[in-house]
Write an enzyme that holds these catalytic residues in place. Structure first.
Site, PDB file in Angstrom:
ATOM      1  N   THR A 208       0.816  -1.217   0.000  1.00 17.82           N
ATOM      2  CA  THR A 208       0.000   0.000   0.000  1.00 17.82           C
ATOM      3  C   THR A 208       0.851   1.268   0.000  1.00 17.82           C
ATOM      4  O   THR A 208       0.343   2.345   0.320  1.00 17.82           O
ATOM      5  CB  THR A 208      -0.920   0.008   1.233  1.00 17.82           C
ATOM      6  N   GLY A 210       2.325   4.604  -0.918  1.00 21.15           N
ATOM      7  CA  GLY A 210       1.844   5.677  -1.782  1.00 21.15           C
ATOM      8  C   GLY A 210       0.353   5.923  -1.733  1.00 21.15           C
ATOM      9  O   GLY A 210      -0.160   6.764  -2.483  1.00 21.15           O
ATOM     10  N   GLY A 212      -1.638   7.496   0.450  1.00 18.45           N
ATOM     11  CA  GLY A 212      -2.051   8.859   0.776  1.00 18.45           C
ATOM     12  C   GLY A 212      -1.760   9.841  -0.329  1.00 18.45           C
ATOM     13  O   GLY A 212      -2.589  10.710  -0.650  1.00 18.45           O
TER      14      GLY A 212
END
Length: 265
Positions: A208, A210, A212
């Site tokens: 996961t 990246g 944001g």
């Protein structure tokens, strides 16, 4: 010839390509917009963490911004890693002269727990950057850093939103992914009056990196295309959920989300 919407990202470079400027530009392209960049810092970074950070001078950041805005123009701006109080204040000052929506991702710590913003920058983020935001997109760790509010349940998310809104953004998106409970990833978007709860399936995928950056850039792309804030956030949530589901292993640690998932890339 049709000119795509123009999105400017002001953020740090991720040499591993999963987050930062690289993720922003991939996201913007995937959503049909034209991405431009102001690099604030260079990181030596891979799937295992951040091995080094080199902040750029404020003069270099200011020159990049002026070059893009004065000639090409922008229809939305996204900010990410700003590294120091000086750069936060520099960018906030530049944003004051831009008539375009601004998405502020108040990046403080990387996915791997590495600091990406000096502790001394907290007051600058609160006092100069958040008031420029059309939408602020803190995760739960960033909420605690900004406001002291600890979110342990969905009920706490309203209190967190109120605390962030007190610093001046028009809207805040409290990202609840770090709650880590249940089958849904729940976010709260509010301007203090209207509430929008966004729910999506929680995917069992550790890759996961990246997330944001990708979500904030997707919101900026939607705003640049003319969407209102709730519509842009809902579309961005759908896009990033697909990107998380398709996240892939890279290196020996946490791999990135897949920005080109919609066309199998």
């Amino acid at each position: 010839m049709t000119v795509p919407p123009r999105v400017l990202t002001v953020a740090g470079s991720d040499s591993g390509g999963g987050a930062g400027i690289q993720a922003d530009l991939k996201t913007v392209l995937a959503l049909g917009a034209h991405g431009m960049s102001v690099i604030t810092a260079v990181t030596a970074q891979n799937s295992l963490g951040v091995q080094g950070v080199w902040e750029l001078p404020a003069e270099a950041v200011r020159a990049q911004f002026r070059s893009v805005v004065d000639d090409i123009g922008v229809q939305a701006v996204k900010t990410g890693m700003l590294a120091s109080a000086e750069l936060v204040e520099t960018v906030a000052g530049l944003l004051a002269g831009v008539d375009a929506p601004v998405v502020v991702d108040p990046v403080g710590i990387s996915k791997h727990g590495d600091a990406l913003l000096a502790a001394s920058a907290l007051d600058a983020v609160r006092g100069t950057l958040l008031p420029r935001a059309t939408v602020a997109t803190p995760n739960l760790d960033e909420v605690a850093w900004l406001t002291g509010v600890r979110v342990r349940s969905e009920d706490d998310m309203r209190r967190a939103a109120e605390a962030v809104l007190a610093y001046g953004p028009r809207w805040v998106l409290i990202k609840g992914g770090h709650l880590g409970a249940g089958s849904a990833a729940v976010d709260l978007l509010t301007d203090g009056t209207a509430e929008h709860w966004l729910r999506a399936p929680r995917h069992d995928n550790r890759h996961t990196h990246g997330t944001g950056c990708t979500l904030a850039s997707a919101i900026a792309a939607g705003l640049a295309g003319g969407a209102d804030v709730p519509s842009a956030v809902a579309a961005a949530k759908e896009y990033v959920t697909g990107a998380i589901a398709a996240g892939f292993p890279l290196g020996g640690g946490i791999g990135p989300v897949r920005h080109g998932w919609r066309w199998g890339a």
